[in-house]
Design a protein around this motif. Structure first.
Motif, short mmCIF file in Angstrom:
data_model
loop_
_atom_site.label_atom_id
_atom_site.label_comp_id
_atom_site.label_asym_id
_atom_site.label_seq_id
_atom_site.Cartn_x
_atom_site.Cartn_y
_atom_site.Cartn_z
N ILE A 151 0.68 -1.25 -0.11
CA ILE A 151 -0.05 0.01 -0.12
C ILE A 151 0.79 1.42 0.14
CG2 ILE A 151 -0.32 0.23 2.36
CD1 ILE A 151 -3.26 0.94 1.88
N GLU A 152 2.06 1.31 0.81
CA GLU A 152 2.97 2.29 0.63
C GLU A 152 3.49 2.56 -0.72
OE1 GLU A 152 6.91 4.42 2.93
OE2 GLU A 152 5.95 2.53 3.61
N ASP A 153 4.05 1.14 -1.27
CA ASP A 153 4.48 1.18 -2.93
C ASP A 153 3.59 1.80 -3.70
OD1 ASP A 153 6.52 -0.50 -1.79
OD2 ASP A 153 5.88 -2.08 -2.67
N ARG A 154 2.30 1.66 -3.50
CA ARG A 154 1.32 2.13 -4.63
C ARG A 154 1.44 3.68 -4.30
NH1 ARG A 154 -1.59 -2.66 -3.63
NH2 ARG A 154 -2.71 -1.79 -1.96
N PHE A 155 1.31 4.28 -2.95
CA PHE A 155 1.50 5.68 -3.00
C PHE A 155 2.56 6.23 -3.52
CE2 PHE A 155 3.13 9.23 -0.28
CZ PHE A 155 2.11 10.15 -0.35
N TRP A 156 3.89 5.72 -3.32
CA TRP A 156 5.22 6.51 -3.97
C TRP A 156 5.12 6.22 -5.42
CZ3 TRP A 156 6.83 9.89 -1.10
CH2 TRP A 156 7.15 9.69 0.58
N GLU A 157 4.88 5.06 -5.86
CA GLU A 157 4.72 4.76 -7.30
C GLU A 157 3.78 5.96 -7.75
OE1 GLU A 157 3.28 0.82 -7.59
OE2 GLU A 157 5.58 0.07 -7.17
N ALA A 158 2.71 6.10 -7.46
CA ALA A 158 1.70 7.02 -7.79
C ALA A 158 2.46 8.48 -8.08
CB ALA A 158 0.53 7.36 -7.23
N ARG A 159 3.28 8.86 -7.11
CA ARG A 159 3.87 10.22 -7.02
C ARG A 159 5.04 10.23 -8.17
NH1 ARG A 159 4.22 12.77 -1.56
NH2 ARG A 159 6.07 13.66 -2.22
N LEU A 160 5.51 9.11 -8.28
CA LEU A 160 6.59 9.17 -9.17
C LEU A 160 6.17 9.25 -10.52
CD1 LEU A 160 9.46 6.45 -7.90
CD2 LEU A 160 9.77 8.98 -8.64
N ASP A 161 5.01 8.51 -10.85
CA ASP A 161 4.50 8.39 -12.14
C ASP A 161 3.91 9.71 -12.46
OD1 ASP A 161 4.76 5.74 -12.21
OD2 ASP A 161 2.78 4.83 -11.99
N VAL A 162 3.11 10.34 -11.35
CA VAL A 162 3.03 11.97 -11.87
C VAL A 162 4.04 12.72 -12.34
CG1 VAL A 162 1.97 13.97 -10.79
CG2 VAL A 162 0.82 11.93 -10.48
N ARG A 163 5.16 12.80 -11.43
CA ARG A 163 6.34 13.54 -11.68
C ARG A 163 7.04 13.09 -13.21
NH1 ARG A 163 6.90 16.09 -7.18
NH2 ARG A 163 6.50 15.10 -5.04
#
Length: 403
Positions: A33-45
């Motif tokens: 669940i934390e992976d998905r949070f950071w992945e979403a942040r990285l994907d947007v950037r």
């Protein structure tokens, strides 16, 4: 393509720092669940940078994470590559998953490895082989009618994303591929090199792209798919590459297969060099000596291998063994043979497989020098000098280059 190490001189910008911080956070995550949070942040950037074609920021962040946190580098590289080589595209109200594929052909020859435009029959044969051996049901395909050399491939994540977008529309809608192929860069003449057919495969979102993802009776293991692919493409590729020996790798995601093909061709470069010197100079492999040295500014970026005739100090030929993003060698282990996966061990094994037994290994890091006059790379001699590789005066004047 964005599989080689970059040397970015850009100072750390806020965008770079944010990418690096998010990558480090994702690498340290302890849950999905934390992976998905950071992945979403990285994907947007990353997507913002890809859309604005701001490759410099991506390269600078990759360079920084590579130096300070190799796990974060892997995370950031995976995210950037995923966004560059895949996307979801809506068509007639339905989402489609699209993946850019590289179809590698590892070739070597005594002559020249062709590249350039593919005939309609070659494209049709390739499409039929993909559908027969690789693709799952309900998939659609777009194939660029061009046989690429490595120097003609997209050179960045941003360029790769543009290519993926162009092929995605063509695959899903069965429309014409809108690419300018007439102004391709010239292919460097090498005797051991990969060639690539590039395609995009699309499937309704949530359904399999490949046969090894599917349910029976469509499902088959990767090894079965590879055998079917090789059998189906043997004759079409033989027609494309006359006078060449070749190996077909399994069609897969673009960046993964670019790296794999580059690595696969390195030992073939040794074999091709030895064959060339045997036919050119009349020297058997056992009559050759090799000197191997690591080259780079702060760390090893490549190894250069010098070839000499036994008993002579003159370097008559040279081959480069490049290192890629996910390979690293510490400066105190440049000539280490203790690990089967270390570059020096792979190089010496490749030379011995080609019949060369006399191999001298330098432990120092050489500056990546080029000849001031012709721009050719310099190669190490046994005394530790970087010198020009030159065939004897009575040898043929046309010298092929090796990967």
């Amino acid at each position: 393509m964005a599989v080689h190490r970059t040397k970015s001189s850009q100072r750390a910008s806020p965008d770079v720092e944010r990418l690096v911080a998010d990558a480090i956070s994702l690498a340290a995550s302890g849950s999905q669940i934390e992976d998905r949070f950071w992945e979403a942040r990285l994907d947007v950037r990353l997507m913002r940078l890809l859309k604005s074609q701001n490759q410099n920021v991506i390269d600078a962040a990759l360079d920084q994470t590579f130096r300070i946190n190799t796990l974060a580098f892997e995370v950031l590289a995976d995210c950037a590559e995923t966004l560059a080589e895949s996307l979801v595209l809506e068509h007639e109200g339905e989402p489609w998953d699209v993946l850019l594929l590289a179809l590698p052909i590892i070739a070597h020859t005594r002559y020249q490895i062709p590249s350039g435009a593919l005939s309609t029959s070659a494209v049709e044969s390739t499409a039929a082989a993909v559908h027969q051996a690789i693709a799952s049901a309900d998939t659609r395909l777009a194939i660029i009618p061009w046989l690429y050399s490595i120097d003609q491939m997209p050179h960045s994540h941003c360029q790769t994303r543009l290519l993926t977008e162009a092929l995605a529309t063509a695959a899903i809608t069965a429309s014409e591929i809108k690419l300018e192929l007439r102004e391709m860069s010239e292919t460097i003449a090498v005797l051991a090199d990969p060639r690539f057919i590039i395609a995009a495969i699309a499937a309704p979102s949530g359904t399999p792209l490949f046969r090894w993802q599917a349910e029976p009776p469509i499902r088959q293991e990767r090894g079965v798919s590879l055998t079917g692919w090789q059998n189906a493409m043997r004759d079409p590729v033989s027609a494309l590459l006359p006078g060449c020996e070749f190996e077909l790798l399994l069609p897969e995601a673009y960046f993964t297969n670019c790296r794999l093909a580059d690595k696969q061709v390195r030992p073939l470069s040794m074999k091709a060099a030895v064959n060339f010197l045997e036919s050119t100079l009349g020297v058997l492999p056992a009559g050759l000596s090799c000197v191997v040295g690591a080259f780079g500014e702060d760390q090893a970026d490549e190894y250069r291998i010098s070839f000499s005739v036994k008993g002579s100090a003159e370097v008559v030929y040279g081959v480069i063994w490049p290192l890629y993003d996910r390979e690293s060698v510490s400066n105190d282990a440049l000539n280490d043979l203790s690990d089967d996966d270390c570059p020096m061990k792979r190089i010496t094994d490749a030379l011995r497989d080609a019949g060369v037994e006399d191999v001298f290994r330098h432990a120092m890091l050489f500056d990546p020098e080029l000849c001031d006059d012709c721009g050719a790379p310099l190669f190490p001699d046994r005394s530790g000098e970087a010198v020009h590789a030159e065939l004897p005066d009575d040898a043929p004047t046309q010298q092929p280059l090796f990967h």
